[in-house]
Design a protein around this motif. Structure first.
Motif, short mmCIF file in Angstrom:
data_model
loop_
_atom_site.label_atom_id
_atom_site.label_comp_id
_atom_site.label_asym_id
_atom_site.label_seq_id
_atom_site.Cartn_x
_atom_site.Cartn_y
_atom_site.Cartn_z
N ALA A 293 4.80 9.86 1.58
CA ALA A 293 5.40 10.18 0.28
C ALA A 293 4.33 10.71 -0.67
CB ALA A 293 6.06 8.94 -0.30
N ASN B 54 2.93 4.55 0.36
CA ASN B 54 3.33 5.29 1.56
C ASN B 54 2.61 6.63 1.60
OD1 ASN B 54 4.81 7.32 3.06
ND2 ASN B 54 6.25 5.67 3.48
N ILE B 55 1.82 6.78 2.64
CA ILE B 55 0.94 7.94 2.72
C ILE B 55 1.73 9.24 2.86
CG2 ILE B 55 0.73 7.91 5.23
CD1 ILE B 55 -2.22 8.44 4.84
N GLN C 236 0.87 -1.18 0.00
CA GLN C 236 0.00 0.00 0.00
C GLN C 236 0.90 1.22 0.00
OE1 GLN C 236 -2.08 -0.51 3.80
NE2 GLN C 236 -2.34 1.70 3.92
#
Lengths: 343, 343
Positions: free
Chosen positions: A56, A53-54, A51
């Motif tokens: 980035a 990387n929130i 999933q």
DNA sequence: TCTAAAAGTTTACTCGCGTAAAAATTTAAA
DNA sequence: TTTAAATTTTTACGCGAGTAAACTTTTAGA
């Protein structure tokens, strides 16, 4: 399997057999890639647990998928309930809700605003403290992020206001109380933490005069959000001092009414409509617990679902259009009379 | 002034006259730089409104300054209250609390766990749903992030458990009720959403037997978190069907008791200690509203402040040490009898 | 089958900050 | 003043993805 450990989008891209920019495109909007591509990616997604990387993701975007939700006091079941509904709607819109409570503290409200700034929310749903709020801080926040103001109105702040029609609701209750018995006195806090209270008092006075009765306002001393406690203590005082000019009491809100009912009970005064009752008590809000008071509380309900839904729709509209409000709209939803046993 | 608009740490560094790596060091720990350097930076900070980009910061750190707080149902004032206290403690520890509610839904609980994963929390304080929880999802989460389990214990999950001593608390109330009158029946939900309920029933039965009385458990049908409603409906049924083998009712929790009191009131049964009363009712939790029921509710309080404080201390200890628990500790805090008017 | 439009691939740069290493400077102790 | 320790500066790379540009392939319509 889920054994393959994938560290970033690069690795996931090669794992799925699609180029990274296309994968990136997919995550931003799955419908923006060809069906066959989408299926390849989704098949790969099932075979590993990647999933994006929130941090980035959000670093380069001016707009995140975060929606801030801020309420003045989350331990108040009224706000807990409205926040719960809003959260659910935000999630189903594909956004991430960030729920913040100011715990009744104006400084914390400003801190929360700064926390929200830090996560660059796409939009914010803000129920401010009201009087106590740092208006300057809120204004500058709203200048930077599209914000919809709900529950407590601060004139001129945010793109729009969505709230409860205090005037209509107060009038409806008043008409009912007058028609079915004695005109009520109005029981409120002298310094209420929530700005709706003033609107309610004004509406009470105006409507009473229209109906040809003289208004009586009984004010409770006390500060803060321990509202039941204040209603209880000051209710006892008002009863003991015979300050109630009527056998009917219209409380400014349900939490005050809950305290007042407890006071009446403790003093052996029967509340309700029966012949053995000497007092009628009504509230305002349809607080989640008002169904379980003794007697059950006659009150006026906010249109919870409409207020939650319209607030979310409104902020979404501003987000989608990317525009800001030219003129600030105020949307009020009528209250509904909930007849129970107390009045 | 605040006119200088600073876009990033590079610009702020030259603005303050300090090199960027040192500025970075300062933001990670102000005490790690020389006093004169710190003062220079802080003076610069006052002359502009720079604040480091939170996404860029967290991108490179394995450990963020985020603490996840997850409760099963935030619209329940009990959890709102404990969450409020925990949030405050987390903030004063210099961390950022992220508060999530599962809204009573096991799927949402798993979603929330994934949301937390995404923000790489330094630690998590988790009050799980309990029975309904997806144990596998929670276990794998706890394997990746230090987690302290509170309120509802799931054996073996997380570094430690901090909770309420249901057995002691139940025994204390029972002793009081027996000493001051009739031994109580126990009123509970047949399928409670919260695992504390089972411990309470077991403690009730054991303590009753120890005291030489035969236990009677009355069970309420109904699912979910509308607990007052269930207490009200099933309370009426139990009273009407004469299922109560005693004039004293010990409810499994205060929300059930609140519903039960409303039922008794509606049926014209006086609750309390007076001669004119035919029923005594006690609860468990010291729910924020139990002070305002009619009559006020005799109950047992959780040690809210101790549970909140110890939970936060415990997670902080694991974060600071960077270690994981060798043996999972269970910390229980005794309840305190709160004598009010209902029993 | 041909062609233009749509979608995907390559390549490369950006964002804002963490962080490591070596060099330069400041500070405090001797 | 000398010296070693403590800090800061310089320099440079990495994180994980967004995104732009030029190019290639696929797709759909004629």
């Amino acid at each position: 399997m889920r054994t393959t450990s994938i560290r970033n989008m690069e690795e996931f891209a090669s794992f799925s057999g699609i180029s990274r920019p296309t994968v990136s495109k997919y995550f931003n909007d799955p419908s923006s890639v060809r069906r066959s591509t989408r299926e390849k990616i989704e098949r790969a997604l099932e075979r590993c647990d990647y999933q994006p990387n929130i941090f980035a993701i959000n670093q380069n975007r001016k707009l995140t998928k975060n929606i801030g939700i801020m309420v003045p006091y989350l331990a108040d079941p009224f706000f807990a309930e409205i926040a719960r509904r809003i959260e659910t709607l935000v999630i189903s819109s594909g956004y991430t809700p960030i729920l913040l409570s100011s715990h009744g503290d104006a400084d914390l409200e400003v801190d929360n605003l700064n926390s929200l700034r830090a996560i660059k929310p796409a939009g914010v749903l803000l129920a401010p403290l009201g009087r106590a709020s740092n208006r300057g801080a809120i204004e500058s926040f709203c200048a930077d992020f599209p914000t919809v103001n709900f529950d407590a109105n601060i004139e001129g702040v945010g793109e729009a206001f969505v709230g409860h029609n205090n005037a209509q609701a107060t009038a409806v209750m008043l008409q009912y109380l007058v028609r079915s018995g004695e005109p009520p006195v109005f029981f409120e806090m002298r310094t209420p933490p929530n700005p709706n209270a003033n609107k309610r008092r004004i509406a009470y006075i105006e409507t009473m005069e229209q109906l040809g009765h003289s208004p009586h306002v009984v004010q409770a001393d006390g500060e803060g959000w321990e509202i039941e406690e204040i209603g209880f203590r000051e209710g006892k005082r008002a009863i003991a001092n015979r300050e109630l000019a009527s056998g009917t009491v219209f409380c400014s809100n349900d939490r005050l009414a809950i305290g007042f009912l407890a006071a009446a009970y403790e003093m052996g005064i029967r509340v309700g409509l029966g012949d053995d009752c000497s007092l009628r008590v009504a509230g305002h809000d349809n607080h989640p617990f008002s169904r379980f008071t003794c007697p059950t509380l006659t009150t006026i309900s906010h249109n919870y679902s409409a207020i939650a839904a319209r607030s979310v729709e409104t902020i979404m509209a501003f987000i989608d259009s990317g525009t800001r409000a030219s003129n600030r709209e105020s949307m009020l939803f009528d209250g509904e009379l909930i007849m129970r046993a107390s009045a």
